[in-house]
Enzyme design. Structure first.
Site, short mmCIF file in Angstrom:
data_model
loop_
_atom_site.label_atom_id
_atom_site.label_comp_id
_atom_site.label_asym_id
_atom_site.label_seq_id
_atom_site.Cartn_x
_atom_site.Cartn_y
_atom_site.Cartn_z
N GLY A 1 2.02 8.16 0.96
CA GLY A 1 2.09 7.11 1.97
C GLY A 1 3.52 6.65 2.15
CD GLU B 1 -4.74 8.89 -1.08
OE1 GLU B 1 -3.56 9.21 -1.08
OE2 GLU B 1 -5.25 8.17 -0.21
N GLY C 1 -0.17 2.43 -2.55
CA GLY C 1 0.72 1.41 -2.02
C GLY C 1 1.12 0.34 -3.03
CG ASN D 1 -1.51 7.73 5.58
OD1 ASN D 1 -1.40 7.51 6.79
ND2 ASN D 1 -2.30 7.01 4.79
CD1 TRP D 2 4.67 9.25 7.73
CD2 TRP D 2 5.14 9.34 9.92
NE1 TRP D 2 5.62 10.23 7.91
CE2 TRP D 2 5.93 10.31 9.25
CE3 TRP D 2 5.27 9.23 11.31
CZ2 TRP D 2 6.82 11.15 9.92
CZ3 TRP D 2 6.16 10.07 11.98
CH2 TRP D 2 6.93 11.01 11.28
CG HIS E 1 -6.35 6.09 3.47
ND1 HIS E 1 -6.02 4.79 3.14
CD2 HIS E 1 -5.34 6.87 3.00
CE1 HIS E 1 -4.87 4.80 2.49
NE2 HIS E 1 -4.43 6.05 2.40
CB SER F 1 2.54 4.88 -6.41
OG SER F 1 2.01 3.70 -5.83
C1 PEP Z 1 -1.70 6.85 0.99
O1 PEP Z 1 -1.54 6.09 1.94
O2 PEP Z 1 -2.54 7.76 1.07
C2 PEP Z 1 -0.91 6.65 -0.21
C3 PEP Z 1 -1.11 7.40 -1.25
O3 PEP Z 1 0.03 5.63 -0.16
P1 PEP Z 1 1.26 5.42 -1.20
O4 PEP Z 1 1.91 6.76 -1.42
O5 PEP Z 1 2.16 4.46 -0.50
O6 PEP Z 1 0.68 4.89 -2.45
#
Ligand code: PEP
Length: 248
Positions: free
Chosen positions: A231, A167, A173, A9-10, A95, A210
């Site tokens: 992410g 998640e 993040g 996921n950008w 999300h 993460s």
């Molecule tokens: C996401 O955006 O779905 C995510 C898991 O972000 P990150 O990997 O940066 O925690």
């Protein structure tokens, strides 16, 4: 052997030129790695088609968000059907940044989820608890409410795939990841809830929050987890390729 999913996921991290350059770089390097996983990238809407063209043959692309009405006077929105017509196979729904930054309710997530199904894409429904909810021992309650709202009274289209991304909000993040054994425990709960709510449907469950190259293999090895939604670490060729190599 289970099928493996690596989704990136950008978010809103990359401008158009950066997105296209990253996709071009990934295509070159991923082709050499001969990855066996199903890979999908969720770029910003404005770069989705260009990224799709660059990644042709190595990864599919999908939207980070959709609107549920197919067409009409909804300035600024893009419908699930429009993404489908643009060639998308997967779509993120619910999300945590949509739920918590943009205050999307379970009811709105439900409308988006249904729209993605009606557009014949595979929904990637994101669910997860906040840290206060975890501390209050409400993980199952929160996730069950998110799933129940998405599925209630839904006539599940026979044979359709369903992906759920667990998640935890506190891990997205933040650099703080969920212990793989705890992610597995929650994934098993999700699996059971979905089966009960959708009459035996077996979802593919991913972990997100993460994920990095030093922890990805542990999540993928858990019995109820079939991959990851990443992410930040998916927005640079080096970190994404390290993740891909770690599970290869
Ligand atoms: C996401 O955006 O779905 C995510 C898991 O972000 P990150 O990997 O940066 O925690």
């Amino acid at each position: 052997m289970k099928k493996l999913y690596l989704f990136g996921n950008w978010k809103m991290y990359l401008g158009h030129e950066e997105s296209v350059a990253l996709a071009r770089d990934l295509k070159k390097q991923l082709s050499a790695l001969s990855v066996k996983a199903t890979m999908a990238i969720f770029p910003s809407a404005i770069s989705l088609l260009a990224v799709k063209e660059e990644l042709d043959g190595v990864a599919s692309v999908g939207p980070q968000n959709v609107y549920w009405v197919e067409k009409g006077g909804y300035t600024g929105e893009i419908s699930a059907m429009m993404y489908r017509q643009a060639g998308c196979q997967f779509a993120l729904v619910g999300h945590s940044e949509r739920r918590h930054v943009f205050k999307e309710s379970n009811a709105e997530v439900r409308q988006k989820f249904e729209a993605v199904l009606n557009a014949e894409m595979t929904p990637v429904l994101c669910v997860g608890e906040t840290m206060p909810e975890r501390k209050d021992d409400r993980v199952e309650e929160v996730i069950e409410a998110q799933l129940r709202s998405a599925f209630m009274d839904l006539a599940w289209p026979k044979g359709r795939s369903l992906i759920i991304a667990y998640e935890p909000v506190w891990a997205v993040g933040t650099g703080e990841s969920c212990d793989p054994s705890e992610a597995e425990r929650v994934a098993a709960v999700i699996y059971k809830f979905v089966g009960a709510l959708l009459d035996g449907v077996e979802p593919t469950v991913l972990y997100g929050g993460s994920v990095r190259s030093d922890n990805v293999a542990k999540y993928c090895a858990e019995p109820h987890l079939s991959g990851v939604l990443v992410g930040g670490a998916s927005t640079k060729a080096s970190t994404w390729l390290e993740i891909v190599s770690a599970v290869k």
